[in-house]
Design a protein around this motif. Structure first.
Motif, PDB file in Angstrom:
ATOM      1  N   ASP A  18      33.975  50.058  48.084  1.00  0.00           N
ATOM      2  CA  ASP A  18      34.875  49.691  47.001  1.00  0.00           C
ATOM      3  C   ASP A  18      36.232  49.338  47.626  1.00  0.00           C
ATOM      4  OD1 ASP A  18      35.299  50.430  43.765  1.00  0.00           O
ATOM      5  OD2 ASP A  18      37.115  50.443  45.002  1.00  0.00           O
ATOM      6  N   PRO A  19      36.887  48.276  47.140  1.00  0.00           N
ATOM      7  CA  PRO A  19      38.170  47.899  47.749  1.00  0.00           C
ATOM      8  C   PRO A  19      39.176  49.049  47.782  1.00  0.00           C
ATOM      9  CG  PRO A  19      37.550  46.329  46.031  1.00  0.00           C
ATOM     10  CD  PRO A  19      36.478  47.358  46.072  1.00  0.00           C
ATOM     11  N   SER A 128      36.927  41.632  51.745  1.00  0.00           N
ATOM     12  CA  SER A 128      37.000  41.810  50.294  1.00  0.00           C
ATOM     13  C   SER A 128      37.318  40.486  49.622  1.00  0.00           C
ATOM     14  CB  SER A 128      38.103  42.793  49.901  1.00  0.00           C
ATOM     15  OG  SER A 128      38.242  43.800  50.859  1.00  0.00           O
ATOM     16  N   ARG A 129      36.671  40.242  48.490  1.00  0.00           N
ATOM     17  CA  ARG A 129      37.062  39.087  47.694  1.00  0.00           C
ATOM     18  C   ARG A 129      38.435  39.359  47.115  1.00  0.00           C
ATOM     19  NH1 ARG A 129      32.156  36.411  46.438  1.00  0.00           N
ATOM     20  NH2 ARG A 129      30.436  37.841  46.758  1.00  0.00           N
ATOM     21  N   GLU A 131      39.661  38.535  44.336  1.00  0.00           N
ATOM     22  CA  GLU A 131      39.637  38.989  42.944  1.00  0.00           C
ATOM     23  C   GLU A 131      39.299  40.475  42.823  1.00  0.00           C
ATOM     24  OE1 GLU A 131      36.307  35.892  43.538  1.00  0.00           O
ATOM     25  OE2 GLU A 131      38.352  36.221  44.149  1.00  0.00           O
ATOM     26  N   ASP A 132      38.418  40.963  43.733  1.00  0.00           N
ATOM     27  CA  ASP A 132      38.105  42.400  43.724  1.00  0.00           C
ATOM     28  C   ASP A 132      39.332  43.205  44.141  1.00  0.00           C
ATOM     29  OD1 ASP A 132      35.529  42.042  42.906  1.00  0.00           O
ATOM     30  OD2 ASP A 132      34.704  41.966  44.937  1.00  0.00           O
ATOM     31  N   LEU A 135      41.775  43.420  41.336  1.00  0.00           N
ATOM     32  CA  LEU A 135      41.382  44.427  40.348  1.00  0.00           C
ATOM     33  C   LEU A 135      41.634  45.830  40.891  1.00  0.00           C
ATOM     34  CD1 LEU A 135      40.225  44.838  37.585  1.00  0.00           C
ATOM     35  CD2 LEU A 135      37.930  44.642  38.529  1.00  0.00           C
ATOM     36  N   ALA A 136      41.328  46.019  42.183  1.00  0.00           N
ATOM     37  CA  ALA A 136      41.535  47.325  42.799  1.00  0.00           C
ATOM     38  C   ALA A 136      43.015  47.718  42.743  1.00  0.00           C
ATOM     39  CB  ALA A 136      41.041  47.312  44.243  1.00  0.00           C
ATOM     40  N   TYR A 225      38.742  42.713  31.725  1.00  0.00           N
ATOM     41  CA  TYR A 225      38.351  42.103  32.996  1.00  0.00           C
ATOM     42  C   TYR A 225      36.881  41.758  32.981  1.00  0.00           C
ATOM     43  CZ  TYR A 225      42.792  44.054  34.464  1.00  0.00           C
ATOM     44  OH  TYR A 225      44.123  44.350  34.550  1.00  0.00           O
ATOM     45  N   LEU A 227      35.246  41.179  35.827  1.00  0.00           N
ATOM     46  CA  LEU A 227      34.682  41.905  36.964  1.00  0.00           C
ATOM     47  C   LEU A 227      34.756  43.411  36.719  1.00  0.00           C
ATOM     48  CD1 LEU A 227      36.328  39.931  39.891  1.00  0.00           C
ATOM     49  CD2 LEU A 227      34.007  39.696  39.001  1.00  0.00           C
ATOM     50  N   ASP A 228      33.955  44.108  37.478  1.00  0.00           N
ATOM     51  CA  ASP A 228      33.979  45.556  37.360  1.00  0.00           C
ATOM     52  C   ASP A 228      33.889  46.131  38.768  1.00  0.00           C
ATOM     53  OD1 ASP A 228      34.083  47.942  36.166  1.00  0.00           O
ATOM     54  OD2 ASP A 228      31.983  48.007  35.558  1.00  0.00           O
ATOM     55  N   LEU A 229      34.556  47.234  38.989  1.00  0.00           N
ATOM     56  CA  LEU A 229      34.457  47.897  40.292  1.00  0.00           C
ATOM     57  C   LEU A 229      33.802  49.253  40.070  1.00  0.00           C
ATOM     58  CD1 LEU A 229      37.984  47.296  41.870  1.00  0.00           C
ATOM     59  CD2 LEU A 229      35.855  46.130  42.419  1.00  0.00           C
TER      60      LEU A 229
END
Lengths: 265, 559
Positions: A18-19, A128-129, A131-132, A135-136, A225, A227-229
């Motif tokens: 995870d970022p 890491s992307r 966008e991720d 979000l992180a 969002y 995306l989801d982490l």
């Protein structure tokens, strides 16, 4: 143009974290390399980061940074022995300036430290992307507008590089020579690239706020969002480990380990 | 009829400007209507679009804003722009600024995310919007890696995901190649046919497109509505449009000048064909005299790749005679700019030879080549960096080591030629785009190149500004300068270039006198290139290809 996006697709261990766990790692690299000023210790940190870079398969994407990283190290090696005075073991005296073994070791330690820090940041960006990451950062409490700004910068790098290359071509075509002449004519000539790039970018992105607000963006408002982490058990374990190691390194330093000069960072 | 957008007596004065951009403009867009806003540069078209979309007065600073705009009955003032774009959204000319996310999917999701929709709903809207603009399958792509046409369609999709009923296209296709333009208009046709959007507001200099799409046209001149009405009626005002430096649909020009009428002046090709009288006599057009034998540029089996593996030029053989004026056409990515930069010496071919005026220049440096060849880039901002126009024009001359007296003489001469003498002491930064373009062109012409390459010089210029620029270039050509123009404007090719070279996929696929090239409609269409309507009209009614309305007038007699 893809080469200007640092992210390299991959399935390595570090990629899959995870970022937020990766950010924890970067923070800990900063802690580890800052608490010690002995080359053996900061060297170990650098070796660990390098190993992670190699294991993640992103070394080739970092090619364009090697020169910068080496220059950073060399600069530290040259400058610190001049400024960090002290120590007893005299190595050499040059033009009235004494170089001690301690100051050289300190310089080496700082060189390792700086390279480790930058490299860990690059490791984060290549695995890491954006966008991720964005979000992180938001989930870690950074205001969204700031996190958004960070990711937007990355989006616009390729466009700016493209503009820059065209400007360079345009100016060369009218006789601007960037490598010939004395310092002043070179400075004047580099303005021939920098000024248009600045103006093109300003003109182009003057309308950016309109485009952003047209899409319903409100800086302070809540948003959802796509995306989801997911912070999994593995991420938790990894984060706990690096945080423990960071705490432990502080403990070591407080007990006098890993230092050449005990009273400075 | 439901009024989608209403603008009432709006006055806008931008901060620091001398004059009002809009001076008491009123306009309406009803539901189910396509309205076009036309007018010369600086008439206030973009300002009116921004008022309609609520960007003015809600964003930016104004010395004065009066009047009001309503979207579906609600006054736009002091509403959030994002709130307004849910009913009325605006697509801008520069697609780059409208895309600020990394991937296609996230770009489209950005709006719905701001609306705080559920993840499932966001996903649904992303899928729906991408399908509408034909970008399904590219969800994970980086948006910067798309083609221009794809980028603009993505910008449209990312507004569609807010589900607006009115879409405003402010010169949204100006920066695109012919394929990109077609793609965007295909999408608009679909959105209207499927009633995804209820109304469309268009700004486009290509009045043929306006004729094809618009129900009603608003003509803006100097911040005021000069004419408004049924599209056919306004576009048929040939004399007025011409005098404003606009370019009426070519069939309208021809029909107007030859006094061909149905109820009004035909503005569409089909309409003109229906009512066109029998042609009595056609004179064969004579070609401009062929250029001399000497070769200015000669490329022999030239190969080029930026990365060493993907060939952008694949064995190009290409000769340009001294004194020729030729057009290099083709979609973006076909290799036109690369070819031009090889000629300029900015890029060095990986294989093959380049000869300039007979000498082998394959390995020559660009600074050496610059003595013979001048290269004018699309965007004037790419090269202007001095604090005055004078300094800008003098730069290249000084770099060449000319004396100050000589520099001064050449600067004044070229400024005179380009009509910018009065601007010599101005800061180029504050000039208008058309003027900046002239400064950029002048700074190259000051160097007296024997070959001039123009790389999309007219992008973003109005037809009037385009003609002014191209006329200067034509005069140079008549004085002996060899001219290579890269362009997407086929009417510019028809009017100014005697030879046309089309590129596709790194190869030259057509190289012929413009008349012959434009007769080959089928081949051109295969490459998404569409010659001016005059070519089609003359072929259908007179059996020959005539290139411009004027040529048509001079060579066709009707009974």
């Amino acid at each position: 143009m893809t080469k200007y996006i640092l992210y390299v697709e991959g399935r390595s261990f570090f990629h899959s974290l995870d970022p937020r766990a990766k950010i924890a790692f970067v923070v800990c690299v900063f802690v580890w390399s800052s608490v010690f000023n002995h080359p053996l210790y900061t060297g170990t940190v650098l070796a660990a980061v390098l190993a992670m870079v190699l294991a993640s398969g992103v070394a080739s994407r970092l090619k364009m940074f090697w020169f910068g990283l080496v220059s950073l190290a060399v600069m530290s090696l040259v400058l610190w022995p001049l400024f960090r005075r002290g120590g007893e073991t005299v190595l050499i005296q040059l033009a009235g300036v004494t170089f001690t073994q301690e100051s050289v070791m300190y310089a080496l330690a700082v060189a390792f430290r700086l390279v480790a820090m930058v490299l860990s940041g690059l490791l984060l960006l290549t695995t890491s992307r954006i966008e991720d990451l964005e979000l992180a950062l938001t989930k870690l409490g950074m205001p969204y507008s700031m996190a958004f700004g960070v990711s937007a910068v990355f989006r616009f790098i390729p466009a700016m590089v493209g503009d820059g290359l065209t400007i360079l071509a345009a100016q060369r075509a009218r006789g601007v020579n960037l490598v010939k002449g004395n310092v002043f004519s070179r400075m004047r000539n580099s303005a021939a690239v920098i000024v248009p790039l600045f103006i093109t970018t300003m003109r182009r992105f003057g309308e950016l706020p309109l485009a952003i607000e047209s899409r319903g963006f409100v800086p302070t408002a809540k948003r959802s969002y796509l995306l989801d982490l997911r912070f999994r058990a593995r991420d938790a374990a990894f984060t706990a480990t690096v945080l423990f190691l960071a705490a432990f390194s502080v403990y070591l330093r407080l007990n006098g380990y890993g230092v050449v000069f005990p009273h400075v960072i | 009829m439901v009024k989608a957008v209403e603008v009432r007596d709006v006055w806008v004065k931008y901060r620091g400007s001398n004059d009002y951009a809009l001076k008491g403009v009123s306009a309406e867009v009803s539901e189910g209507e396509v309205v076009a806003i036309i007018g010369p540069t600086g008439a206030g078209k973009t300002t009116l679009c921004k008022v309609m979309a609520g960007l003015i007065p809600n964003m930016g600073v104004y010395d004065d804003f009066r009047g009001e705009a309503r979207v579906y009955g609600e006054v736009t003032t002091s509403k959030r722009v994002g709130e307004i774009s849910k009913s009325c959204a605006m697509v801008m000319q520069d697609y780059e600024v409208q895309l600020f996310r990394t991937t296609v999917e996230l770009e489209v999701a950005f709006g719905p995310e701001n609306l705080q929709l559920e993840r499932e709903e966001i996903r649904r809207r992303v899928k729906w919007a991408l399908d509408l603009v034909g970008l399904t399958g590219l969800e994970k792509r980086y948006s910067f890696a798309l083609s221009g046409g794809q980028k603009q369609r993505l910008a449209i999709a990312s507004l569609l995901s807010l589900q607006p009923s009115v879409l405003i296209l402010d010169e949204a296709t100006s920066d695109l190649d012919p394929r990109g333009k077609r793609e965007v208009y295909d999408v608009m046709r679909r959105l209207l046919d499927e009633e995804v959007i209820k109304s469309l507001v268009l700004v486009d200099h290509r009045l043929e497109k306006v004729a094809e799409f618009a129900d009603r046209v608003i003509l803006l001149v100097d911040g005021k509505v000069a004419a408004e009405g049924d599209a056919k009626e306004v576009l048929g005002m040939v004399e007025e449009l011409r005098s404003l430096g606009l370019k009426p649909p070519e069939v309208a020009e021809i029909c107007w000048d030859m006094r061909v009428r149905s109820n009004s002046v035909p503005v569409l090709l089909d309409e003109a064909l229906r009512v066109f009288p029998r042609v009595k006599r056609v004179r064969t057009p004579e070609e401009r005299p062929a250029p001399g034998d000497g070769l200015a540029v000669e490329l022999e089996d030239v190969w080029f790749a930026y990365d060493g593996q993907n060939w952008v030029l694949k064995g190009v053989d290409f000769r340009v005679h001294q004194g020729e004026m030729l057009a290099l056409i083709g979609q973006n990515g076909s290799g036109k700019t690369t070819l031009a930069q090889v000629i300029m010496g900015i890029l060095r071919p990986k294989r093959g030879r380049v000869r300039i005026f007979g000498r082998d220049a394959t390995a020559e440096d660009v600074s050496e080549r610059a003595k013979d060849v001048g290269y004018i880039f699309q965007n004037p901002d790419y090269q202007i960096f001095s604090q005055t126009v004078y300094e800008e024009l003098a730069y290249g001359l000084r770099a060449r080591g000319l004396s100050e007296a000589e520099v001064d003489r050449r600067v004044r001469e070229v400024a005179e030629m380009m009509g910018i003498t009065r601007l010599l002491n101005e800061d180029p930064f504050f000039l208008q785009k058309g003027e900046r373009q002239r400064v950029a062109v002048a700074s190259i012409l000051a160097l007296n190149p024997r070959v001039v390459i123009l790389d999309e010089p007219t992008t973003g210029l109005s037809p009037g500004e385009t003609r002014a620029l191209m006329n200067t270039v034509l005069n140079l050509n008549r004085a002996g300068t060899t001219v290579i123009t890269i362009t997407h404007e086929m009417w510019v090719v028809a009017e100014y270039c005697t030879r046309t070279v089309m590129m596709a996929d790194g190869r030259i696929v057509l190289d012929a006198p413009t008349r012959v090239a434009f007769s080959n409609a089928e081949l051109l269409a295969q490459h998404d290139i569409f010659p001016p309507e005059t070519c089609e009209l003359s072929r259908r009614v007179a059996g020959v290809t005539l290139l411009t309305p004027r040529e048509f007038l001079e060579h066709v007699e009707v009974g």
